[in-house]
Design a protein around this motif. Structure first.
Motif, mmCIF file in Angstrom:
data_model
loop_
_atom_site.group_PDB
_atom_site.id
_atom_site.type_symbol
_atom_site.label_atom_id
_atom_site.label_comp_id
_atom_site.label_asym_id
_atom_site.label_seq_id
_atom_site.Cartn_x
_atom_site.Cartn_y
_atom_site.Cartn_z
ATOM 1 N N GLY A 9 0.833 -1.194 0.000
ATOM 2 C CA GLY A 9 0.000 0.000 0.000
ATOM 3 C C GLY A 9 0.868 1.243 0.000
ATOM 4 N N ASP A 10 0.404 2.307 0.710
ATOM 5 C CA ASP A 10 1.139 3.578 0.696
ATOM 6 C C ASP A 10 2.464 3.481 1.437
ATOM 7 O OD1 ASP A 10 -0.990 4.662 -0.660
ATOM 8 O OD2 ASP A 10 -1.980 5.370 1.161
ATOM 9 N N LEU A 11 2.551 2.557 2.387
ATOM 10 C CA LEU A 11 3.803 2.380 3.105
ATOM 11 C C LEU A 11 4.235 0.921 2.976
ATOM 12 C CD1 LEU A 11 5.961 3.601 5.084
ATOM 13 C CD2 LEU A 11 4.612 2.599 6.916
ATOM 14 N N ALA A 12 5.317 0.694 2.196
ATOM 15 C CA ALA A 12 5.842 -0.661 2.070
ATOM 16 C C ALA A 12 6.855 -0.892 3.186
ATOM 17 C CB ALA A 12 6.495 -0.848 0.709
ATOM 18 N N GLY A 13 6.885 -2.105 3.662
ATOM 19 C CA GLY A 13 7.821 -2.424 4.739
ATOM 20 C C GLY A 13 7.390 -3.699 5.417
ATOM 21 N N ILE A 14 7.903 -3.919 6.624
ATOM 22 C CA ILE A 14 7.583 -5.138 7.370
ATOM 23 C C ILE A 14 7.326 -4.785 8.825
ATOM 24 C CG2 ILE A 14 8.531 -7.349 8.203
ATOM 25 C CD1 ILE A 14 9.980 -7.610 5.528
ATOM 26 N N VAL A 15 6.278 -5.361 9.387
ATOM 27 C CA VAL A 15 6.056 -5.319 10.830
ATOM 28 C C VAL A 15 6.618 -6.621 11.382
ATOM 29 C CG1 VAL A 15 4.290 -5.628 12.602
ATOM 30 C CG2 VAL A 15 4.054 -3.794 10.930
ATOM 31 N N LEU A 16 7.480 -6.517 12.400
ATOM 32 C CA LEU A 16 8.094 -7.711 12.974
ATOM 33 C C LEU A 16 7.925 -7.705 14.482
ATOM 34 C CD1 LEU A 16 9.929 -10.243 12.614
ATOM 35 C CD2 LEU A 16 11.887 -8.724 12.939
ATOM 36 N N LEU A 17 7.310 -8.764 14.991
ATOM 37 C CA LEU A 17 7.235 -8.957 16.442
ATOM 38 C C LEU A 17 8.317 -9.940 16.843
ATOM 39 C CD1 LEU A 17 4.332 -7.833 16.071
ATOM 40 C CD2 LEU A 17 3.588 -9.527 17.723
ATOM 41 N N LEU A 18 9.103 -9.556 17.854
ATOM 42 C CA LEU A 18 10.088 -10.488 18.401
ATOM 43 C C LEU A 18 9.638 -10.831 19.810
ATOM 44 C CD1 LEU A 18 13.351 -8.680 17.228
ATOM 45 C CD2 LEU A 18 12.318 -10.731 16.227
ATOM 46 N N ILE A 19 9.364 -12.093 20.044
ATOM 47 C CA ILE A 19 8.821 -12.525 21.336
ATOM 48 C C ILE A 19 9.832 -13.457 21.981
ATOM 49 C CG2 ILE A 19 6.847 -13.625 22.464
ATOM 50 C CD1 ILE A 19 5.262 -13.091 19.845
ATOM 51 N N SER A 20 10.261 -13.110 23.204
ATOM 52 C CA SER A 20 11.230 -13.956 23.907
ATOM 53 C C SER A 20 10.627 -15.347 24.114
ATOM 54 C CB SER A 20 11.576 -13.334 25.256
ATOM 55 O OG SER A 20 10.414 -13.264 26.065
ATOM 56 N N ALA A 21 11.493 -16.349 24.336
ATOM 57 C CA ALA A 21 11.004 -17.719 24.513
ATOM 58 C C ALA A 21 10.026 -17.790 25.699
ATOM 59 C CB ALA A 21 12.167 -18.672 24.729
#
Lengths: 163, 200
Positions: free
Chosen positions: B71-83
């Protein structure tokens, strides 16, 4: 990411921690005891500047030149590829890993450098580790380590003078 | 060329992240029925190699949930969750961690956090952002972040990262919510705020 390092000192460790789609390209001259590692991020520079090891097309000539400066002989160079994973198995995009591996193989072929072995592809991230004069290994998350190549000299060579 | 961001631009991006992650924290809290702590987000523009370090210990094994944006903003959302965070979240949702169901529950958390964060960002900037279905992976933090950065930064050499930290009160549960716009993508976020574009 994008770094490149060479060493001729036995026992030195050269490590690229957490390779995902990137390739850890290890290069060695076993007789001279010289080893190098490039952390390749993308297949082609497309004319853009970047760190020495970032793009496969630029990283291989640069690594070869640094190896030779450190006392390696070009015709004796061998390569080991580690990484190039497809971390995210869903989705059309994000398969830079396979393209990186193909580009590194092609650049090595053009430079006339033999690939000894590969630990490439699949889903897992890997850590590439060279212990100069000893071995090249690949390590998975959690620590399971696979030795890929032992780096003992194939024949006796006189030690380079002045070092 | 390397985009350079002024302090004012980074402040503005941090404020966007603050409001958007506040909305996301509320949704997470409603989903889990637990209080969620939100730390002040960080916005940083760093060379690739430093950006991986800034995201955390590269050897730590984490769960990563990635949503690709179009869309208007290309990119990636990334969640990093500890073990321990993954185990906590799965147990709150009544599923077993490190199973297919557990993985899909983490993906769903990514969906919900992502959707509310992006909706808030969209209402502040007028940009439309369409997230993909979540991709879930458990591996070394360095491998996950490097793979995502190779995709978003590409031939540029500065990684722009908006990093919000969400924690479940009283539980060992740390979630990093990262927005990684593609090279040049930050201009789309800054322009509606009346801030000059990042100098190329």
């Amino acid at each position: 990411m994008g770094e490149l390092a060479v060493s001729g000192r036995a026992g030195d460790e050269i490590v690229a921690i957490g390779l995902g789609s990137c390739i850890g390209l290890a290069m060695i001259d076993r007789d001279a005891g010289v080893a190098g590692l490039a952390h390749v991020v993308l297949p082609e520079s497309q004319g853009k500047p970047g760190p020495a090891g970032k793009f496969a097309d630029l990283a291989i000539p640069e690594l070869v030149s640094k190896m030779v400066q450190a006392g390696a002989v070009k015709r004796r160079l061998e390569a080991v590829l580690i990484g190039g994973a497809r971390m995210f198995s869903v989705g059309a995009s994000m398969d830079i890993g396979a393209r990186n591996a193909a580009a590194v193989r092609e650049a090595l072929k053009q430079a006339g450098i033999r690939i000894r072995t590969e630990e490439v592809g699949g889903n897992p991230g890997r850590t590439a580790r060279i212990i100069v004069g000893s071995e090249i290994s690949s390590q998975l998350a959690g620590g399971e380590r696979t030795s890929l190549l032992t780096l003992t000299a194939t024949k006796r060579v006189p030690a380079p003078s002045g070092r | 060329m390397t985009p350079r961001y002024t302090d004012m631009q980074l402040d503005a991006l941090r404020e966007l992240a603050n409001i958007a992650s506040g909305t996301a924290a509320t949704s997470l809290s409603q989903m889990l029925g637990r209080e969620v702590d939100l730390k002040v987000p960080k916005a940083f523009a760093l060379p690739l190699a430093d950006a991986v370090e800034a995201a955390g210990d590269p050897e730590e094994i984490v769960s990563g949930v990635a949503l690709q944006l179009e869309g208007d903003l290309a990119g990636i959302v990334l969640l990093l969750i500890s073990a321990s965070g993954a185990a906590t979240l799965c147990s709150l949702l009544g599923v077993e961690v490190d199973t297919e169901v557990g993985e899909s529950a983490l993906g769903e958390i990514g969906n919900i956090l992502g959707a509310s964060y992006l909706a808030a960002l969209s209402s502040m900037t007028g940009l439309t952002m369409l997230p993909s279905t979540p991709m879930v992976v458990s591996d070394m933090l360095g491998s996950i972040v490097a793979t995502v950065l190779a995709e978003t930064v590409g031939h540029g050499d500065t990684a722009l990262v908006l990093d919000s930290q969400l924690d479940i009160t009283g539980e060992p549960c740390e979630i990093s919510f990262l927005l990684l716009p593609n090279a040049g993508g930050a201009n789309g976020l800054l322009a509606p705020l009346g801030l000059a574009e990042a100098a190329a």
